[in-house]
Design a protein around this motif. Structure first.
Motif, short mmCIF file in Angstrom:
data_model
loop_
_atom_site.label_atom_id
_atom_site.label_comp_id
_atom_site.label_asym_id
_atom_site.label_seq_id
_atom_site.Cartn_x
_atom_site.Cartn_y
_atom_site.Cartn_z
N ARG A 33 -3.19 4.64 -9.33
CA ARG A 33 -3.82 3.57 -9.21
C ARG A 33 -3.87 2.19 -9.59
O ARG A 33 -3.78 1.08 -9.09
N ILE A 34 -3.55 2.45 -11.08
CA ILE A 34 -3.26 1.04 -11.96
C ILE A 34 -1.71 0.60 -11.72
O ILE A 34 -1.76 -0.73 -11.48
N THR A 35 -0.90 1.42 -11.20
CA THR A 35 0.41 0.59 -11.25
C THR A 35 1.02 0.73 -9.99
O THR A 35 2.02 -0.23 -9.80
N LEU A 36 0.20 1.25 -8.88
CA LEU A 36 0.96 1.16 -7.60
C LEU A 36 0.02 0.65 -6.44
O LEU A 36 -1.22 0.46 -6.76
N GLU A 37 0.75 0.39 -5.33
CA GLU A 37 -0.01 -0.01 -4.21
C GLU A 37 -0.77 0.89 -3.51
O GLU A 37 -0.28 2.13 -3.47
N GLU A 38 -1.72 0.77 -2.61
CA GLU A 38 -2.52 1.88 -1.95
C GLU A 38 -1.38 2.45 -1.09
O GLU A 38 -1.51 3.88 -0.76
N LYS A 39 -0.65 1.87 -0.55
CA LYS A 39 0.45 2.05 0.49
C LYS A 39 1.19 3.23 0.10
O LYS A 39 1.24 4.33 0.54
N LYS A 40 1.62 3.04 -1.43
CA LYS A 40 2.50 4.34 -1.92
C LYS A 40 1.55 5.44 -2.24
O LYS A 40 2.01 6.52 -2.08
N ILE A 41 0.47 5.19 -2.56
CA ILE A 41 -0.59 6.40 -2.90
C ILE A 41 -0.63 7.17 -1.77
O ILE A 41 -0.61 8.39 -1.56
N LYS A 42 -0.90 6.34 -0.51
CA LYS A 42 -1.00 7.06 0.61
C LYS A 42 0.30 8.05 1.06
O LYS A 42 0.02 9.17 1.45
N GLU A 43 1.29 7.41 0.69
CA GLU A 43 2.66 7.98 1.04
C GLU A 43 2.75 9.38 0.19
O GLU A 43 3.18 10.30 0.56
N ILE A 44 2.51 9.21 -0.91
CA ILE A 44 2.20 10.39 -2.03
C ILE A 44 1.52 11.49 -1.53
O ILE A 44 1.52 12.65 -1.57
N LYS A 45 0.05 11.10 -0.98
CA LYS A 45 -0.83 12.20 -0.47
C LYS A 45 -0.04 12.81 0.89
O LYS A 45 -0.43 13.96 1.15
N GLU A 46 0.59 12.08 1.51
CA GLU A 46 1.16 12.42 2.85
C GLU A 46 2.31 13.57 2.35
O GLU A 46 2.48 14.44 3.18
#
Lengths: 201, 530
Positions: A33-46
């Motif tokens: 959350r500190i280092t990435l954009e939301e989009k990337k986090i979403k992708e990781i969750k996907e």
């Protein structure tokens, strides 16, 4: 590594069993959350969903135990989505203790390196219900210590993650700017256990 | 062996415990996030283990940047840590200190740190809670206040120094004033005149040695007494009678204290910048002057008397010669004798004037007072001098502004002398024009005036006109004859009658002399004698 292999590895780990406290997983995602954009986090969750994990890693409890393969799946997903190599994974490992409430709660009682070193098996047990940590060598004069981890054959990337993790833990109780941890021996390299060396200036 | 039921129960309890832990963790994290005061926890090795959001914001570090760092990272001066350690050794569990911290971007902030040590069960210090309060604003205010206090203190010090200087100056001024006062006192004490100073409350505040001598009283007996109280001292009684209890302004009034002492007293009001300080009575001993004056007057009187008899004999002898009683004389002889007669007449007049003056000065210028018709007296004198005026080519006019005048109580002979003097002067000092004699009655007064168109009296000499032997410069040039005693005698006569005498004059244009006489009711005056 092909995606199919990762799924296979995860399946194998799941079958082996073993759980880890949610605190670590939560801290990983706090770091992201500190280092990435939301989009990337979403992708990781996907990607996690792709691996078959529908659990939202940000909603898990830091004090409950979760399957080890879930945490490994997170590292796989990160590597897949972000292309992170060992260096970045180790950095992730370095930051997780800083962000984990449970780690910080535990570490506050460790008033010196020797005590921390001796407490590391207890600490391991409070986080993992698999594997065993041993403390065979503590050399204050030459400024290094040895940690042995047995019965914990998860994946080499997790070993990298742990080197970063141990480094920060040592920093907490050493108060040294330059602390380094590396894995001298690894079960994935044919050794009977993992041997981590932590040294400082 | 744990039964299945017990195992389920145990698991259930663990689950509940975990839920409670979850809640606790969430609660603590929420609390950390909520707390506005920056705080952190450092372990016994001074490593920052934990901190709240306010801390990260305050120091501008992210969590991963600052957690795990040495506490010294945020201090400008690492000695603060040593101070905390010393506090720890002194067993101060909670303590406060002020220091400067530095943020990631290099901002230096003054903070108040509240530190609390944490102990394990064995009472070993395992770390510290530290809270940070930004006191920059407070410090600024404090600094401003300190500056203000410093400035005020400086002002006070400056004022104190100025005050001390003023006091020093005042002391110098006081010493100077004292010296001046001593000098003044020395002057007062050595003054030949007696001085009595009354303050604004009419109490006697000063009596110099000369006054003590004149009045035969001691300063210590009378100082501080009021005028009313001083009336009881015989030597002061006459003085107070003369000046009144209100110490009215008096100028050179003569008082005979006793047979051997005559003083002249004056009262002057003493004021400083419009503020009345009191009254000063000056006693000037004129006893000796009076004796000398009396001796002089006696000498003049005796001389005049002794001269008058032979002068009268000369007068009658010359008269007889002129009348031819002793035989016929030639014209040349007649001229010489007439000159001698005129000179003798002038001598007689001078002697008469001198006698009048001596009588005035001796206070024995006795009047033979009676109620007289002033108009008739004036008419007589008018008739006497009319011929002389006409001979000189002067017009002389007599104006009575009323038909009838009340009788006035006068010494006819002396009043006639005054009228005579004034008319004679007018004729003598007028070369052309006219002389107007006026009489009127107004406001219980008879007002007489003689107006001429003569040489006038120079302005710078007008003040001395009524002095003895004074003659104006232009009068001497115009008319060599004259004793300079006529107006002096006239003034004394008029004032002895209770009247006033004065003049208006302009050099080269003329002079008007006036005198007044008070009108007294004959009947009222008669009744008052009873």
């Amino acid at each position: 590594m092909a995606e199919e292999n990762k799924v296979e590895i995860l399946k194998k780990v799941r079958e082996t069993g073993g759980n880890v406290k949610g605190a670590c997983t939560r801290a990983i995602f706090e770091y992201l959350r500190i280092t990435l954009e939301e989009k990337k986090i979403k992708e990781i969750k996907e990607k996690l969903k792709f691996y078959g994990y529908s659990l939202d890693p940000e909603k898990i409890s830091p004090v409950r135990m979760y399957p080890l393969d879930f945490e490994l799946a997170i590292l796989f997903a990160i590597q897949e989505v972000l292309g992170w190599q060992e260096k970045e994974i180790k950095e992730l490992g370095r930051n997780v203790p800083k962000l984990s409430f449970i780690v910080k709660f535990f570490i506050r009682y460790l008033v010196n390196l020797e005590l921390g070193y001796k407490s590391s098996p207890v600490y391991w047990r409070s986080h993992f219900d698999i594997g065993k940590v041993e403390t065979p060598e503590f050399n204050l004069k030459d400024k290094y210590l040895v940690l042995i981890l047995k019965n914990f054959d998860l994946h080499p990337i997790y070993c990298v993650f742990l080197t970063g993790y141990f480094e920060t833990m040592a920093k907490f109780i050493l108060n040294r700017e330059k602390v380094e941890c590396f894995e001298e021996e690894c079960t994935f390299k044919g050794f009977p256990y993992h041997k981590f060396i932590i040294q400082w200036d | 062996m744990v039964s299945n039921n017990n195992k389920e129960e145990l698991l259930s309890q663990i689950s509940e415990l975990q839920e409670s832990l979850d809640s606790l963790v969430t609660y603590i994290q929420d609390l950390n996030d909520f707390l506005a005061t920056p705080f952190c926890y450092v372990n016994a090795l001074w490593v920052i283990i934990n901190a709240n959001k306010a801390f990260f914001n305050f120091f501008e570090y992210s969590e991963i940047e600052i957690i795990g760092k040495d506490l010294g990272t945020i201090f400008l001066d690492r000695s603060v840590i040593e101070l905390i350690q010393r506090m720890n050794l002194a067993k101060e569990k909670t303590f406060e200190l002020e220091t400067k911290v530095i943020t990631k971007t290099g901002k230096i902030i003054e903070v108040n740190i509240l530190a609390k040590a944490r102990e394990d069960l064995e009472k070993n210090i395992i770390g510290y809670f530290l809270t940070f309060t930004d006191i920059t604003q407070f410090k600024n205010i404090q600094e401003e206040l300190e500056k203000e206090v410093e400035a005020r203190t400086k002002e006070i010090n400056d004022s104190r120094i100025a005050l001390l200087n003023i006091l020093e100056d005042s002391e110098t001024a006081r010493l100077q004033a004292e010296e001046e006062r001593n000098k003044t006192l020395a002057i007062i004490n050595n003054l030949a005149d007696g001085l009595l100073m009354f303050n604004s409350d009419e109490k006697l505040t000063l009596l110099n040695p000369q006054a003590e001598k004149i009045l035969d009283i001691k300063s210590k007996d009378v100082i501080g007494k009021t005028i009313a109280e001083l009336k009881n001292y015989p030597s002061l009684e006459k003085i107070i009678q003369a000046v009144g209890e209100d110490l009215r302004s008096v100028s050179r009034r003569e008082i005979q204290i006793n047979n051997d002492l005559i003083i002249e007293i004056s009262v002057i009001s003493v004021a400083l910048k419009e503020k009345k300080l009191g009254n000063l009575i000056i006693l000037h001993d004129i006893t000796r002057e009076k004796i000398v004056e009396r001796m002089k007057t006696e000498f003049v009187s005796i001389s005049a008397h002794q001269l008058r008899t032979p002068l009268s004999a000369i007068k009658w002898s010359l008269k007889m010669l002129l009348d031819g009683d002793l035989g016929k004389i030639s014209l040349e002889q007649k001229e010489f004798i007439e000159k001698a007669y005129a000179s003798n007449e002038r001598m007689i007049k001078l002697i008469n004037d001198l006698l009048n003056v001596t009588r005035i000065e001796e206070g024995r210028y006795l009047f033979s007072l009676s109620y007289e018709n002033i108009a008739n007296i004036i008419k007589e004198q008018y008739q006497t001098f009319k011929e002389l005026a006409e001979k000189k080519g002067l017009k002389m006019e007599l104006i009575f502004k009323q038909d009838k005048f009340p009788l006035v109580k006068v010494d006819k002979e002396k009043i006639s002398l005054v009228i005579q003097n004034l008319i004679e002067n007018a004729i003598h000092y007028t070369q052309k024009g006219k002389i107007t004699i006026t009489l009127e009655s107004k406001d219980r007064e008879i007002i007489f005036s003689v107006e001429d168109t003569g040489i006038g009296i120079p302005k710078d000499q007008q003040e001395r006109v009524f002095s003895r032997f004074f003659r104006a410069e232009n009068a001497i040039l115009s008319e060599t004859e004259g004793t300079g005693l006529g107006l002096f005698i006239s003034k004394n006569i008029i004032e002895a009658h209770g009247g006033r005498i004065w003049f208006e004059s302009e050099e080269g244009k003329g002079t008007t002399f006036y005198f007044t006489l008070p009108i007294k009711e004959e009947l009222g005056e008669f009744l008052r004698t009873f």
